[in-house]
Design a protein around this motif. Structure first.
Motif, PDB file in Angstrom:
ATOM      1  N   LEU A 126      -7.141   1.795   7.964  1.00 36.16           N
ATOM      2  CA  LEU A 126      -6.655   0.575   7.319  1.00 36.16           C
ATOM      3  C   LEU A 126      -5.214   0.288   7.721  1.00 36.16           C
ATOM      4  CD1 LEU A 126      -6.850  -1.753   5.314  1.00 36.16           C
ATOM      5  CD2 LEU A 126      -6.182  -0.144   3.510  1.00 36.16           C
ATOM      6  N   MET A 127      -4.371   1.287   7.681  1.00 46.71           N
ATOM      7  CA  MET A 127      -2.963   1.075   8.022  1.00 46.71           C
ATOM      8  C   MET A 127      -2.801   0.703   9.499  1.00 46.71           C
ATOM      9  SD  MET A 127      -1.454   1.325   5.228  1.00 46.71           S
ATOM     10  CE  MET A 127       0.255   1.745   5.269  1.00 46.71           C
ATOM     11  N   TYR A 160       6.848   9.791  -2.833  1.00 47.20           N
ATOM     12  CA  TYR A 160       7.425   9.081  -1.689  1.00 47.20           C
ATOM     13  C   TYR A 160       7.050   9.747  -0.366  1.00 47.20           C
ATOM     14  CZ  TYR A 160      11.023   6.743   1.088  1.00 47.20           C
ATOM     15  OH  TYR A 160      11.682   6.009   2.034  1.00 47.20           O
ATOM     16  N   TRP A 161       7.042  11.047  -0.375  1.00 47.85           N
ATOM     17  CA  TRP A 161       6.703  11.794   0.841  1.00 47.85           C
ATOM     18  C   TRP A 161       5.314  11.414   1.351  1.00 47.85           C
ATOM     19  CZ3 TRP A 161       2.331  14.676   0.887  1.00 47.85           C
ATOM     20  CH2 TRP A 161       1.754  14.962  -0.363  1.00 47.85           C
ATOM     21  N   SER A 162       4.399  11.166   0.423  1.00 48.03           N
ATOM     22  CA  SER A 162       3.024  10.843   0.782  1.00 48.03           C
ATOM     23  C   SER A 162       2.924   9.469   1.454  1.00 48.03           C
ATOM     24  CB  SER A 162       2.141  10.885  -0.456  1.00 48.03           C
ATOM     25  OG  SER A 162       0.826  10.528  -0.133  1.00 48.03           O
ATOM     26  N   ALA A 163       3.741   8.525   0.985  1.00 48.04           N
ATOM     27  CA  ALA A 163       3.703   7.165   1.541  1.00 48.04           C
ATOM     28  C   ALA A 163       4.228   7.121   2.970  1.00 48.04           C
ATOM     29  CB  ALA A 163       4.506   6.222   0.664  1.00 48.04           C
ATOM     30  N   LEU A 180       0.832  -1.215   0.000  1.00 43.79           N
ATOM     31  CA  LEU A 180       0.000   0.000   0.000  1.00 43.79           C
ATOM     32  C   LEU A 180       0.860   1.256   0.000  1.00 43.79           C
ATOM     33  CD1 LEU A 180      -2.821  -1.104   2.451  1.00 43.79           C
ATOM     34  CD2 LEU A 180      -3.071  -0.633   0.010  1.00 43.79           C
ATOM     35  N   GLN A 181       1.962   1.238   0.739  1.00 41.73           N
ATOM     36  CA  GLN A 181       2.874   2.372   0.724  1.00 41.73           C
ATOM     37  C   GLN A 181       3.500   2.540  -0.663  1.00 41.73           C
ATOM     38  OE1 GLN A 181       5.473   1.381   4.138  1.00 41.73           O
ATOM     39  NE2 GLN A 181       5.086   3.500   4.772  1.00 41.73           N
ATOM     40  N   PRO A 221       2.174  11.132   7.972  1.00 41.43           N
ATOM     41  CA  PRO A 221       1.245  10.699   9.027  1.00 41.43           C
ATOM     42  C   PRO A 221      -0.192  10.586   8.527  1.00 41.43           C
ATOM     43  CG  PRO A 221       2.641  12.499   9.800  1.00 41.43           C
ATOM     44  CD  PRO A 221       2.902  12.339   8.340  1.00 41.43           C
ATOM     45  N   GLU A 222      -0.569  11.426   7.578  1.00 39.17           N
ATOM     46  CA  GLU A 222      -1.937  11.372   7.049  1.00 39.17           C
ATOM     47  C   GLU A 222      -2.229  10.011   6.410  1.00 39.17           C
ATOM     48  OE1 GLU A 222      -0.657  15.352   7.656  1.00 39.17           O
ATOM     49  OE2 GLU A 222       0.188  13.926   6.227  1.00 39.17           O
TER      50      GLU A 222
END
Length: 150
Positions: free
Chosen positions: A103-104, A90-93, A80-81, A96-97
């Protein structure tokens, strides 16, 4: 899966790295260490009869627990990441959001199943090893064969 440069660009440092680390590190050094310890225990007290149930439980629980950690938690989180990294950066994966979504968090909590099974195996292995080390009398009914002298 994680070695081509394009994959490394999007996946290195995510939970896919933890999948590789847990599987490979334990598979190589953990299993080798446990096997070497058993080899040494057998050499220290060759006449003892081993109770095979605890060591069999340890073997299966450790391996199944490791597989459950990887399959139920680490791999799904890593994939998922990776998807998030390819889609949004990459920053989004690693943000914290993304990591604090329900799910995570649920996937991370699922790791407890594998960790618990693994811990049962580790405890069984320690019980087995301590039982061998602390036993004083040999319980071997059949004499140890001695080579014939010429």
């Amino acid at each position: 899966m994680i070695n081509p440069p394009i994959a490394l660009y999007y996946m290195q440092g995510l939970n896919t790295t933890a999948v590789h680390a847990h599987g490979a590190l334990y598979g190589v050094y953990g299993t080798l260490g446990l096997g070497l310890m058993l080899f040494c225990l057998r050499a220290m007290k060759p006449n003892l009869i081993w109770k095979e149930k605890p060591i069999a439980l340890a073997f299966w629980a450790i391996n199944i627990g490791l597989m459950l950690e990887i399959v139920l938690s680490l791999l799904p989180v890593g994939l998922l990441q990776t998807y998030q990294s390819v889609a949004n950066g990459y920053w989004s994966a690693r943000s914290p959001e993304f990591l604090q979504t329900t799910l995570m968090q649920n996937l991370r909590w699922l790791r407890m199943i594998g960790d618990t099974v693994f811990a049962v195996g580790a405890i069984a292995f320690v019980y087995f090893a301590l039982g061998l080390m602390l036993r004083r009398k040999a319980r071997l009914e059949v004499p140890v064969p001695v080579p014939e002298q010429v």
